[in-house]
Design a protein around this motif. Structure first.
Motif, PDB file in Angstrom:
ATOM      1  N   ILE A 119      -1.371   5.994  -2.137  1.00  0.00           N
ATOM      2  CA  ILE A 119      -0.781   7.324  -2.398  1.00  0.00           C
ATOM      3  C   ILE A 119       0.524   7.489  -1.621  1.00  0.00           C
ATOM      4  O   ILE A 119       1.490   8.065  -2.121  1.00  0.00           O
ATOM      5  CB  ILE A 119      -1.784   8.464  -2.123  1.00  0.00           C
ATOM      6  N   LYS A 120       0.588   6.930  -0.419  1.00  0.00           N
ATOM      7  CA  LYS A 120       1.827   7.013   0.364  1.00  0.00           C
ATOM      8  C   LYS A 120       2.928   6.162  -0.280  1.00  0.00           C
ATOM      9  O   LYS A 120       4.052   6.631  -0.475  1.00  0.00           O
ATOM     10  CB  LYS A 120       1.568   6.530   1.791  1.00  0.00           C
ATOM     11  N   LYS A 121       2.566   4.927  -0.670  1.00  0.00           N
ATOM     12  CA  LYS A 121       3.570   4.058  -1.296  1.00  0.00           C
ATOM     13  C   LYS A 121       4.049   4.639  -2.623  1.00  0.00           C
ATOM     14  O   LYS A 121       5.164   4.379  -3.061  1.00  0.00           O
ATOM     15  CB  LYS A 121       3.015   2.645  -1.479  1.00  0.00           C
ATOM     16  N   TYR A 124       3.407   9.969  -2.221  1.00  0.00           N
ATOM     17  CA  TYR A 124       2.455  11.090  -2.074  1.00  0.00           C
ATOM     18  C   TYR A 124       2.278  11.835  -3.401  1.00  0.00           C
ATOM     19  O   TYR A 124       2.357  13.050  -3.460  1.00  0.00           O
ATOM     20  CB  TYR A 124       2.885  12.046  -0.954  1.00  0.00           C
ATOM     21  N   ASP A 125       2.049  11.033  -4.435  1.00  0.00           N
ATOM     22  CA  ASP A 125       1.812  11.590  -5.774  1.00  0.00           C
ATOM     23  C   ASP A 125       0.355  11.249  -6.123  1.00  0.00           C
ATOM     24  O   ASP A 125      -0.017  10.074  -6.135  1.00  0.00           O
ATOM     25  CB  ASP A 125       2.797  10.917  -6.747  1.00  0.00           C
ATOM     26  N   SER A 126      -0.445  12.280  -6.414  1.00  0.00           N
ATOM     27  CA  SER A 126      -1.886  12.057  -6.618  1.00  0.00           C
ATOM     28  C   SER A 126      -2.214  11.171  -7.814  1.00  0.00           C
ATOM     29  O   SER A 126      -3.340  10.696  -7.939  1.00  0.00           O
ATOM     30  CB  SER A 126      -2.617  13.390  -6.745  1.00  0.00           C
ATOM     31  N   LYS A 136      -8.552   2.501   3.346  1.00  0.00           N
ATOM     32  CA  LYS A 136      -8.173   1.402   4.233  1.00  0.00           C
ATOM     33  C   LYS A 136      -6.738   1.590   4.740  1.00  0.00           C
ATOM     34  O   LYS A 136      -6.462   1.427   5.926  1.00  0.00           O
ATOM     35  CB  LYS A 136      -8.289   0.067   3.502  1.00  0.00           C
ATOM     36  N   GLY A 137      -5.827   1.892   3.796  1.00  0.00           N
ATOM     37  CA  GLY A 137      -4.400   1.944   4.160  1.00  0.00           C
ATOM     38  C   GLY A 137      -4.093   2.929   5.274  1.00  0.00           C
ATOM     39  O   GLY A 137      -3.292   2.652   6.168  1.00  0.00           O
ATOM     40  N   VAL A 299       3.451  -1.240  -5.606  1.00  0.00           N
ATOM     41  CA  VAL A 299       3.184  -2.144  -4.477  1.00  0.00           C
ATOM     42  C   VAL A 299       4.058  -3.394  -4.571  1.00  0.00           C
ATOM     43  O   VAL A 299       4.135  -4.028  -5.619  1.00  0.00           O
ATOM     44  CB  VAL A 299       1.681  -2.518  -4.478  1.00  0.00           C
ATOM     45  N   GLN A 300       4.709  -3.726  -3.464  1.00  0.00           N
ATOM     46  CA  GLN A 300       5.579  -4.916  -3.426  1.00  0.00           C
ATOM     47  C   GLN A 300       5.006  -5.962  -2.474  1.00  0.00           C
ATOM     48  O   GLN A 300       4.175  -5.648  -1.636  1.00  0.00           O
ATOM     49  CB  GLN A 300       6.990  -4.525  -2.949  1.00  0.00           C
ATOM     50  N   ARG A 301       5.478  -7.197  -2.590  1.00  0.00           N
ATOM     51  CA  ARG A 301       5.112  -8.274  -1.666  1.00  0.00           C
ATOM     52  C   ARG A 301       6.365  -9.066  -1.300  1.00  0.00           C
ATOM     53  O   ARG A 301       7.290  -9.170  -2.116  1.00  0.00           O
ATOM     54  CB  ARG A 301       4.099  -9.230  -2.310  1.00  0.00           C
TER      55      ARG A 301
END
Ligand SMILES: NC(=O)c1ccc[n+]([C@@H]2O[C@H](COP(=O)([O-])OP(=O)(O)OC[C@H]3O[C@@H](n4cnc5c(N)ncnc54)[C@H](OP(=O)(O)O)[C@@H]3O)[C@@H](O)[C@H]2O)c1
Length: 360
Positions: A119-121, A124-126, A136-137, A299-301
């Motif tokens: 949600i943070k990445k 903060y959009d539900s 976990k995050g 999500v990135q890597r």
């Protein structure tokens, strides 16, 4: 040298992720492992004990006395709390207590089995709220923050993984394939997005690397994946490796929840979490957020970093499928095409195995 460890307490050791992690830790004489299990007589637990340098502790992570006994005498810890047992809220509580008790009992280096703080990445959009990721995050960030404040008593690193690649060829997962008129088919709500799938064997390598390099890994968030797997590529690679037809069908979210997962949609995303508790997410809400995360590239890597840390890592879905096809044949399970047939396909998660046997 300050954070070097030799005896590691593992939570989640009999799980899909824990098995390769423990194998990698005890592959030589450098580390010994004590793992926690509610049932040390299970086939998975026995296979771990047979590795040598591995002992078990019977009990649940939802018990302070058990946690204390597990961490005591160990100088390292690998903690993967099962959020599909606890649900998001309770997972956060026990993860925090694990960290605190480990520190109190003298653990020197704590590796936390983490997932992206979705949600943070996602700003903060539900739409991107995924209970088993955010649970976990959030704690991952909290743990790294403690690193700055615990006076050097215990170091910590995060091992941030993602959906196992194995889930795409296994039974009872959010991305299980079906065989329709002889065509292997993935019907998922991914649009033109991609899933940063993780190879389980590589999880073993990376966690071992964190312990081997604890002083430099202290404070690190090691975020891993094979690659961002676009499901058109998954299907094309499957065809190339097996010679059998495969396809990806982008599926709208309501059709997805009317498919094989319909029976689970309204259940709690954690089997011990009360669906009547307003904080509990249903499977439908949890995994709708999950697919939104991949569909919208949240999500990135850093794949160059992963190449440096693990030059032999699996780098593409095609390579992974080739290895898995070969491995299955060597183990007498047959090639991927045979393994994926409805009469042969098996689960990868212990949770699903246990459910199949009526244990959970
Ligand atoms: N599925 C994925 O693609 C994926 C990817 C990355 C991370 N994860 C996360 O990994 C976690 C699950 O681990 P897994 O993927 O290895 O699943 P799994 O194969 O279902 O294994 C679950 C593990 O959790 C242990 N466990 C469950 N409840 C416990 C309790 N009360 N006390 C002690 N141990 C307990 C089980 O041990 P016993 O049964 O032996 O007690 C087993 O080792 C979840 O939080 C999930 O979000 C999953």
């Amino acid at each position: 040298m300050a954070l070097s460890t030799s005896q590691i307490f593992v939570i989640g050791g009999t799980g899909a992720q824990g098995l390769p992690v423990i194998k990698a830790l005890v592959a030589d004489e450098k580390y010994s492992v004590r793992f926690l299990s509610r049932d040390p007589d299970s086939q998975r637990a026995k296979s771990l004990q047979a590795l040598g340098n591995v002992t078990s502790l019977k009990g649940t992570f939802a018990d302070e006395a058990v946690l204390r006994e597990g961490f005591r005498g160990c100088d390292g810890a690998f903690v993967n709390i099962d959020g599909f047992n606890t649900g998001e809220k309770t997972e956060m509580y026990w993860a925090i207590r694990c960290y605190e008790i480990a520190l109190e009992e003298g653990v020197r280096f704590f590796v936390y089995g983490n997932l992206d703080y979705a949600i943070k990445k996602g700003g903060y959009d539900s739409k991107f709220r995924v209970g088993h990721y955010d649970g976990k995050g959030r704690i991952g960030e909290w743990i790294l923050f403690q690193n700055q404040a615990n006076g050097g008593r215990m170091g910590a690193a995060l091992f941030t993984s993602g959906p196992y690649m194995e889930m795409a060829i296994s039974a009872r997962t959010p991305m299980s394939p079906t065989v329709e008129d002889g065509v292997v088919t993935w019907r998922v709500p991914l649009g033109s997005g991609a899933v940063p799938h993780v190879a389980l064997d590589d999880c073993g390598f990376y966690v071992r690397w964190l312990f081997d390099n604890a002083d430099s890994a202290n404070g690190m968030n090691l975020e891993v994946a094979i690659e961002h797997v676009d499901y058109q590529n998954l299907a094309a690679a499957f065809e190339k490796v097996t010679g059998h037809p495969a396809r990806y069908i982008d599926t709208d979210i309501s059709s997805y929840w009317n498919g094989p997962l319909k029976v689970a949609a309204g259940l709690s995303a954690g089997y011990n979490a009360d669906i009547a508790d307003k904080s509990t997410m249903s499977f439908r809400d949890n995994f709708t957020g999950f697919w939104n995360v991949w569909k919208h590239g949240v999500v990135q890597r850093d794949y160059e970093l992963l190449d440096r840390i693990h030059p032999q890592r699996v780098r593409s879905v095609e390579d992974w499928l080739k290895r898995e096809d070969q491995r299955g044949r060597e183990l007498g399970k047959g090639g991927l095409w045979e393994r994926i047939q409805p009469e042969n396909i098996t689960p990868i998660l212990k949770l699903s195995e246990d459910r199949g046997r009526g244990i959970l």
